[in-house]
Design a protein around this motif. Structure first.
Motif, short mmCIF file in Angstrom:
data_model
loop_
_atom_site.label_atom_id
_atom_site.label_comp_id
_atom_site.label_asym_id
_atom_site.label_seq_id
_atom_site.Cartn_x
_atom_site.Cartn_y
_atom_site.Cartn_z
N GLU A 199 0.82 -1.21 0.00
CA GLU A 199 0.00 0.00 0.00
C GLU A 199 0.85 1.26 0.00
N ASN A 200 2.06 1.12 0.51
CA ASN A 200 2.97 2.27 0.50
C ASN A 200 3.67 2.43 -0.84
N GLY A 201 3.28 1.61 -1.82
CA GLY A 201 3.88 1.77 -3.14
C GLY A 201 5.17 1.00 -3.35
N VAL A 202 5.35 -0.04 -2.58
CA VAL A 202 6.55 -0.87 -2.77
C VAL A 202 6.18 -2.01 -3.72
N ALA A 203 7.13 -2.38 -4.57
CA ALA A 203 6.94 -3.58 -5.39
C ALA A 203 7.34 -4.78 -4.54
N VAL A 204 6.34 -5.59 -4.16
CA VAL A 204 6.62 -6.72 -3.28
C VAL A 204 6.65 -8.00 -4.10
N ILE A 205 7.71 -8.78 -3.90
CA ILE A 205 7.79 -10.09 -4.55
C ILE A 205 7.79 -11.12 -3.44
N PHE A 206 6.81 -12.01 -3.49
CA PHE A 206 6.62 -12.94 -2.38
C PHE A 206 6.72 -14.37 -2.91
N VAL A 207 7.74 -15.10 -2.45
CA VAL A 207 7.87 -16.50 -2.84
C VAL A 207 7.22 -17.34 -1.75
#
Lengths: 371, 332, 512
Positions: free
Chosen positions: C453-461
Motif C-alpha cells: 500500500e505504500n507503493g513498494v513492489a513486493v515479490i513474495f515466494v
C-alpha cells in the motif's frame, strides 16, 4: 526379526546436546573452576617432581613471578610481548583465518628492523633511521602475512599449513644473514647491533628499559579492542568470520576483507618484532620470537578473542611461566618445567569450554521405552 | 665424499620424518589435524630415554646389558608415552570438541616441555652420579645392523646398513598405505575424514575411528622420536636437538599428498635436503649461510605443493575434506 | 501375481516442537508395486519416509515390515529390514569410487573390491543400470550419483526402496531410464515408493498413489483410475479461507523488468531459462513453484548474487525516472545506484542475519557503512532494534541477545523488520512464514500488505497455495527454471496453479 530388546540396550545412557545461553557469571564460574582444577594438577605435578610441599608451591610460584621489582618488570615485559602477538593474531582468528604463522611474521618484522639497523646504522640520521626501522619492520611483517592471505582469498589454499611453513622459511633466512652479518666474523651470530652508537634503537623512557614496550602494547590493546568492536572493519571481520554468505548478501567484498585483515595482523606482528629487536634485544636470532607466535594463539583463543580479556590470559600464562621457571632453576632443574604447567592449564581451559557450550543429560531407560 | 655415504645419511635423517609423517597421515585421514605431532615425538623420545635410563642404571655391570630388554623397555615406554599424548588430543578434540589447532599447539608446548624438562633434569631428579644422559649401551642395541651390510660394499651401505627401527619405519609406511587403500577399516577411516556425516549414516563410529587413528598415529610418530635419540643421536639426549623435525614431518604430509608410500621417498628426500650442503660443500665450497638457505628447501617445496594442488583442485590431492572440523551429529 | 504386504504404517504421528509434520498417517505398500506418495512441499512426505528409513522415530503409531512390528532406530536398522532410501541429498563421499561408496560401512565377508565390483556389475546388468564401478563420485553426473545410491541400496539387499524426489535433478532421457529401471525392480518383486509432486510422472510410473496434505493422509487410489484433475484436488484440497484483507492495487508503476534472464548452475545446467516478467510498485507479485524450481536463484539474481548468462534486469527509479540495468552488478554497486532493494532470503541465519550477533548489531548489516569515517555508529541501530522489538512484538531477553537463540518466528521478524525499515522500493521475501505459527504469519502478511500500500513492489515466494491466492495480486508460476504462467491472484484456482507448477513442457525443450 525382533530387534526391540537389543535396541534398548544400545540406546546411549548419556545424551549430549547444545545448550542455550548460560548466564555470564555461570560460564565464568566454569572457567574459573577449570583454572582452579588445573592449578591443583600443577601443584600435584610440582610436588611429585620436586617434593616441594604442595602449599608452598604456590608461594614459590608467586615469589618466582613477582618476588622482586626486577621480576615484576620482567613479568610485565613478558606479558606485553605475548599480548602484542596475541593482539596481532586476533583479527585474523575472528575472521576464522587460521594464522599460525605469527612466529614467522614477528621474526620477519624483527629481521627487517635488524637489517635496517645494520645496513643504515652509520648512513642515516638517527631520527630518520628510527623511522626507517619502524616502517620497514611493520611492512615486512605485513608482507609475510599477506602472501598466504592472497592465496587463501583467490584459491582457498589451506592457510594453516601455509602460514606454518612460512615460519621456517624466515628462520632459515635469519640463519643465512646471521652468517653474512656475523659479528664477530665467522661466529654465525649477530651480536648487539650498533652497541656503541645505539643507532636505530628505540628510546628508553627514564631508567625503565621495558616501559616503552609496555606502554605501546597498552595503547595497541585498546586500539585493537576498539577496532574489533567499534569499527566498520571490525564489524566486517565478524560478519565474514560468521558466514561468508551473509557477507556477500550485504555486499562485503570477502577477498578484500581477508587480505586487509591479514595485512593488519602481519603489521602488528611486525610491531612485536620491532619492539623485541629495536626495543629490548638489539639483535636478531632465529628464536627471537621465542614461540610467542604459537602461545599467542592460545592466549587469544582462551580469551574468546577479546583483547581486554587477553590481558588476563597472557598474564596467567606468563605468571606461571616465570614462577615455574624460578622454581625449577632454584632446584637446578630445567626451565621447560613451565611449559608443562602451561600445557596443563591450557588443556583444562579449552576442555572447560565444552561444559559451557553443551549439556550432558543422563537418559533414563524408561523414557526411551515410552517414546 | 661418496654417494653411498650420502644416501645412508639421508635415510637416517629421514627416518624420524617418515615415522612422524606416517603417524600424522593416519591421524589426518580421520579428520584430525594434530599439530601436536612435534610434541608427541618429543614425548616418544623422552619416554624411551627414561625407560632406558632406569634400565641401564639398574644394571650393576653395564657391559652385561640384555639386548632384548634394552630394546623392549624403551620401545614400550615410548609407545605408552605417545599413546597418552594421543589420548589427550583425542579426548579434548573428539569428546570435548575443543578446537583442533589450539589443542595441537598446546600439546606441542606441553610435549616439548616434557622432553626438555626430563632430558635436562633427569639426572638431578634421580640424583644419579653422572654428568649427562648418554645411553650408549641401549643405543648400541638399537643401532645393530644386519651382518651383511659390510659384505656388499656400496650396495650394502645403501640398502642394508640400517637398524631395525629404520626398516620398521618403511614397513609401517607400506602397511599404512595398504591399510588405507586396500582394507575395510582403512576405507571406513577415510570416510570419517572426508565426510563424517555420511560415515555416521553408514553405521561407522566416527568417534571410535578418530580416537583409534589419532592414538595409533601418535604411537607411530613417537617411534620417530625414539629412533632419533637412540640411533641417530647415539643415545645422547640434548635439549632441543630434535629441533623442528616434527614440523617437517607435518610438511611432509602435504608434500606427499597424504600417502604414506610416497612418504618413504619424500622423507629420504627431505633428509637429503637437510644435509645436502655438507656434501655439496666438497664440490662447491659454500659458507654456512648458503647452507641454511638450502635447508629452507623442504618448506619452500611444501608451500609450492600446497599452492599447486589448491590451484589445480584435483580432488585426490586435497586434504581430507573435513580436516580440522569437529563433528557433532546433531549439528546436521 | 501374489501381492504381499511389504510395509504397513499405522497411525503415525510426528511433531517437531509445535509443528505437526505427520498426523495419524496410515499406509500400505506391497511387493511388486510402485507406490507414489504425492503432496505439496511441507505436506510431510519426506518426514514420513525418514521414519521408515531410521532417520526419525515416530512419536506415535507403529510400523510393520512383512507383517511384523518393527523398531527402526537408525539407517543401519533400516537396512536390516531390507529398506533402502535414496535421499534427495546424496550421502556419498566425493573422492571415493562408486564401489567404495557402495560397500562403505558393510561388515560382512572379506574386503574385496574386485569381487564387489563384479557383484555390482551383475546388479547393474540385471536391472539395466549404467555405471562404472571404478569411477569417482566427483567425476559423475547427478544421474550417475543417483544410480550409485540405488545400487548401494540394492547391494545391501534392499527389498523396499524409497526414492525421494528422484526426478528433480534429472533430464528427460535420464528420467526415462530411471523409470525403466524402477519397473524392472518392481517386476523383480521389490516394493518401491517414489516421493514426488509431479503429476505426469505419478501417472506414468506408479501403480497406486497415496496423497498427503499438510501432514495428513488424504487417501490412496489406483493410478489407472486417476487423472490430473482428481489428483490435484486431493493434493491441494478445498479452498480454505484465510481472511487476509487484500486491498486493490492502485497507482501501479513499472518497477522491475526482467527480460530473457538465464542463469546457469555451477554444473552448467540452466537453473533459470529465459525468464520474463515485470514487478510493479503497489502490488504483491507471488511466485509459486515446487521448491528448487529456481525461485532462490531468481531472487538472488535480482539482488546481485547470481551471475546472469544472458538477459537484463531493469530497475525504474521512481526518484530520477531513470532505468538502471542491474545485470551482473554486485549488491554494493546496486545500492550505490540508489536502488532501494530489500531481500528476505530463505536461509535466515545463514544469509540474512549473523546468528552470533544481537538484534542491534544485525540491524547494522545493511547500514553500517553509513555515517562516520571509521567507527560504527551504534545509536541508530540500537534505537531501530528497540523499535522493531516493540512494533513486531519480538520476544527476546534484550537487543544484545544473539539472534541464534531466538525462536524461528522471532528470527524472521528481526529479518523482515530490518529489511522493511530501510523503506525499500522493492521488497523480495522468500518463504517468509516458513516455520512460523499462525499469529506470526499473519503479522508478516500484514507487513507485506502495508508495504504494497505504500507503493513498494513486493515479490513474495511462497509455498502455501491458499496464502498465495489470498495475498497476491498476480502470481508467477515457475517450473524447472521456466515461467509456466503469470496469473491473476484473484481469479486463479489452486488446481490451476497446481497444474502450472507441475507442468513439464520445458523438458521437451531441453531434450532437443
Amino acid at each position: 526379526m525382533n530387534l526391540t530388546g537389543e535396541k534398548l540396550k544400545r540406546e546411549p545412557l548419556i545424551h549430549i546436546s547444545k545448550r542455550g545461553a548460560l548466564p555470564f557469571w555461570k560460564s565464568w564460574l566454569i572457567r574459573l573452576g577449570a583454572i582452579a582444577a588445573s592449578l591443583l594438577v600443577c601443584a600435584i605435578i610440582t610436588y611429585t617432581l620436586t617434593k616441594i610441599n604442595p602449599l608452598s608451591v604456590f608461594a614459590a610460584l608467586v615469589q618466582g613471578a613477582v618476588g622482586t621489582t626486577r621480576k615484576i618488570w620482567t613479568l610485565l615485559q613478558g606479558v606485553a610481548m605475548l599480548l602484542c602477538v596475541a593482539l596481532a593474531v586476533t583479527p585474523a582468528f575472528k575472521m576464522r583465518f587460521w594464522n599460525i604463522g605469527a612466529e614467522g611474521q614477528v621474526l620477519m618484522g624483527g629481521f627487517a628492523a635488524a637489517a635496517c639497523m645494520i645496513l643504515f646504522g652509520d648512513k642515516l640520521q638517527p631520527t630518520v633511521l628510527l623511522l626507517v626501522v619502524i616502517l620497514s619492520s611493520i611492512v615486512a611483517g605485513a608482507i609475510w602475512a599477506v602472501i598466504p592471505a592472497i592465496f587463501k582469498a583467490f584459491w582457498n589454499t589451506n592457510e594453516t599449513l601455509f602460514t606454518l611453513m612460512m615460519n621456517y622459511i624466515v628462520m632459515q633466512i635469519i640463519a643465512f644473514f646471521s652468517h653474512v652479518w656475523a659479528n664477530p666474523k665467522g661466529s654465525g651470530q649477530i651480536n648487539t647491533i650498533n652497541e656503541r652508537t645505539e643507532a636505530g634503537w628505540l628510546p628508553v623512557i627514564g631508567n625503565y628499559p621495558y616501559l616503552l614496550n609496555i606502554l605501546i602494547v597498552a595503547v595497541l590493546t585498546v586500539a585493537v579492542y576498539i577496532y574489533l568492536t567499534h569499527s566498520k572493519h571490525g564489524y566486517e571481520i565478524a560478519v565474514v568470520g560468521e558466514s561468508e554468505n551473509t557477507a556477500k548478501y550485504i555486499g562485503i567484498n570477502v577477498r578484500k576483507v581477508i587480505i586487509r585483515t591479514m595485512l593488519l595482523s602481519g603489521a602488528l606482528c611486525g610491531v612485536a618484532g620491532l619492539l623485541l629487536v629495536a626495543g629490548t634485544d638489539h639483535t636478531i636470532k632465529s628464536d627471537t620470537a621465542g614461540g610467542r607466535g604459537f602461545t599467542a594463539i592460545m592466549v587469544s583463543w582462551l580469551a574468546k578473542f577479546n583483547p581486554l580479556v587477553m590481558i588476563l590470559t597472557s598474564l596467567l600464562l606468563i605468571f606461571m611461566q616465570q614462577g615455574a621457571g624460578e622454581i625449577s632453576s632454584g632446584l637446578g632443574l630445567n626451565k621447560s618445567f613451565s611449559d608443562i604447567l602451561s600445557g596443563v592449564i591450557i588443556f583444562f581451559i579449552i576442555g572447560s569450554e565444552f561444559f559451557i557450550q553443551y549439556q550432558i543429560k543422563f537418559r533414563k531407560h524408561k523414557e526411551v521405552e515410552a517414546k | 665424499m661418496n654417494i653411498a655415504m650420502f644416501v645412508h645419511s639421508a635415510v637416517t635423517q629421514g627416518i624420524p620424518l617418515l615415522y612422524g609423517s606416517t603417524g600424522e597421515i593416519i591421524t589426518e585421514k580421520s579428520g584430525n589435524l594434530n599439530l601436536g605431532i612435534p610434541g608427541v615425538m618429543y614425548v616418544g623420545a623422552i619416554s624411551g630415554v627414561i625407560g632406558a635410563f632406569f634400565y641401564e642404571n639398574s644394571l650393576a655391570d653395564k657391559s652385561r646389558i640384555n639386548s632384548a630388554l634394552a630394546i623392549l623397555i624403551p620401545l614400550l615406554c615410548c609407545l605408552l608415552g605417545s599413546l597418552i599424548m594421543g589420548l589427550i588430543y583425542s579426548f579434548l578434540t573428539t569428546t570435548l570438541r575443543a578446537n583442533q589447532n589450539v589443542t595441537g599447539l598446546a600439546l606441542t608446548t606441553f610435549g616439548v616441555g616434557i622432553g626438555n624438562f626430563f632430558g635436562g633434569s633427569l639426572i638431578k631428579l634421580v640424583k644419579a652420579d653422572i654428568t649427562s644422559v648418554a645411553l650408549s649401551g641401549t643405543s648400541y642395541c638399537f643401532k645393530r645392523t644386519l651382518p651383511i651390510a659390510t659384505k656388499f660394499g656400496k650396495v650394502g651401505e645403501i640398502f642394508f646398513s640400517y637398524s631395525f627401527l629404520a626398516y620398521a619405519a618403511i614397513l609401517i609406511a607400506i602397511v599404512a598405505a595398504i591399510f588405507l587403500r586396500k582394507t575395510r577399516p582403512g576405507l571406513n577411516l577415510r570416510a570419517v575424514g572426508e565426510n563424517p556425516a555420511t560415515a555416521d549414516a553408514a553405521g561407522i563410529s566416527v568417534a571410535k575411528n578418530k580416537y583409534l587413528a589419532t592414538c595409533v598415529g601418535s604411537m607411530i610418530a613417537g617411534l620417530g622420536g625414539l629412533y632419533y635419540v637412540m640411533d641417530y643421536a647415539d643415545g645422547v639426549w640434548s635439549n632441543d636437538a630434535f629441533g623442528d623435525r616434527g614440523w617437517l614431518a607435518i610438511a611432509l604430509v602435504i608434500f606427499t599428498l597424504w600417502r604414506p608410500d610416497f612418504s618413504i621417498f619424500g622423507s629420504i628426500l627431505f633428509g637429503g635436503l637437510y644435509l645436502v650442503h655438507f656434501y655439496l660443500n666438497e664440490f662447491i665450497p659454500m659458507d654456512l649461510g648458503t647452507q641454511s638457505l638450502i635447508q629452507m628447501a623442504p618448506y619452500v617445496v611444501t608451500i609450492l605443493v600446497l599452492i599447486v594442488t589448491s590451484m589445480r583442485k584435483k580432488r585426490e590431492n586435497q586434504p581430507p575434506a573435513s580436516l580440522g572440523l569437529p563433528y557433532f551429529r546433531e549439528d546436521r | 501375481m501374489e501381492r504381499t504386504e511389504a510395509i504397513a504404517l499405522k497411525n503415525i504421528t510426528k511433531t517437531f516442537g509445535s509443528i505437526v509434520a505427520n498426523k495419524n498417517v496410515s499406509l500400505h505398500v506391497f511387493h511388486h508395486e510402485i507406490l507414489s506418495i504425492l503432496g505439496e512441499n511441507g505436506s510431510g512426505k519426506t518426514t514420513l519416509m525418514n521414519m521408515i528409513s531410521g532417520i526419525y522415530h515416530p512419536d506415535e503409531g507403529e510400523i510393520f515390515i512383512d507383517g511384523q512390528p518393527a523398531s527402526i532406530q537408525s539407517p543401519r536398522d533400516a537396512y536390516r529390514y531390507k529398506i533402502g532410501m535414496i535421499h534427495q541429498h546424496f550421502k556419498l563421499i566425493d573422492v571415493f569410487s562408486a564401489t567404495e561408496n557402495i560397500v562403505l560401512g558393510m561388515e560382512e565377508g572379506i574386503y574385496d573390491l574386485k569381487a564387489a565390483e563384479k557383484k555390482i556389475r551383475a546388479t547393474c546388468k540385471k536391472y539395466g543400470f549404467e555405471i562404472d564401478p571404478t569411477k569417482k563420485i566427483y567425476q559423475m553426473s547427478v544421474s550417475e550419483k543417483q544410480t550409485v545410491e540405488i545400487v548401494k541400496a540394492l547391494y545391501r539387499g534392499a527389498d523396499i526402496l524409497i526414492l525421494d524426489e528422484p526426478t528433480a535433478v534429472l533430464t528427460p532421457q535420464e528420467i526415462r531410464k530411471l523409470f525403466d529401471v524402477m519397473r524392472r525392480m518392481r517386476d523383480d518383486g521389490k516394493a518401491i515408493i517414489i516421493i514426488t509432486h509431479k503429476l505426469n510422472e505419478v501417472l506414468e510410473i506408479s501403480d497406486r498413489v497415496s496423497v498427503l496434505r499438510k501432514g495428513e493422509y488424504i487417501g490412496t487410489i489406483n493410478t489407472a483410475e486417476a487423472n490430473a484433475g482428481i489428483l490435484t484436488e486431493m493434493m491441494v484440497g478445498k479452498k480454505v479461507s484465510l481472511n487476509i484483507e487484500r486491498s486493490e492495487p492502485k497507482d501501479l508503476q513499472k518497477r522491475l523488468t526482467l527480460t530473457n534472464v538465464t542463469v546457469l548452475a555451477p554444473d552448467g545446467r540452466a537453473i533459470l531459462r529465459n525468464v520474463n516478467f515485470t514487478a510493479n510498485a503497489g502490488e504483491i507479485l507471488g511466485i509459486a513453484g515446487i521448491s528448487g524450481s529456481g525461485q532462490k536463484e531468481l531472487l538472488e539474481a535480482i539482488a546481485g548474487l547470481q551471475h546472469l548468462k544472458s538477459g537484463s534486469i531493469l530497475y525504474s527509479n521512481p526518484e530520477t525516472g531513470r532505468e538502471e540495468n542491474l545485470r551482473n552488478k554486485t549488491p554494493m554497486q546496486i545500492r550505490n545506484l540508489g536502488v532501494r532493494l530489500s531481500f528476505v532470503p530463505e536461509d535466515r541465519l545463514g544469509m540474512g542475519l549473523v546468528g552470533s550477533m544481537g538484534i542491534a548489531d544485525n540491524m547494522m548489516l545493511r547500514s553500517y557503512r553509513k555515517g562516520g569515517f571509521f567507527l560504527l555508529r551504534r545509536k541508530e541501530p540500537r534505537d531501530l532494534a528497540k523499535r522493531i522489538i516493540e512494533e513486531l512484538q519480538i520476544v527476546t531477553p534484550g537487543p544484545q541477545t544473539p539472534v541464534r537463540r531466538l525462536s524461528g518466528g522471532n528470527v524472521q521478524k528481526v529479518l523482515v523488520g530490518r529489511e522493511i525499515s530501510s523503506s525499500p522500493t522493492v521488497l523480495m521475501a522468500a518463504y517468509p512464514v516458513r516455520g512460523l505459527d499462525i499469529n506470526s504469519s499473519y503479522l508478516i502478511y500484514n507487513l507485506l500488505m502495508k508495504q504494497k500500500e505504500n507503493g513498494v513492489a513486493v515479490i513474495f515466494v511462497g509455498e502455501d497455495l491458499d496464502v498465495l491466492t489470498e495475498l497476491c495480486d498476480r502470481i508467477l508460476v515457475i517450473s524447472g527454471g521456466v515461467v509456466t504462467g503469470i496469473v491473476d491472484g484473484r481469479d486463479v484456482t489452486k488446481e490451476e496453479l497446481g497444474l502450472l507448477m507441475t507442468k513439464a513442457h520445458h523438458r521437451e525443450e531441453e531434450a532437443q
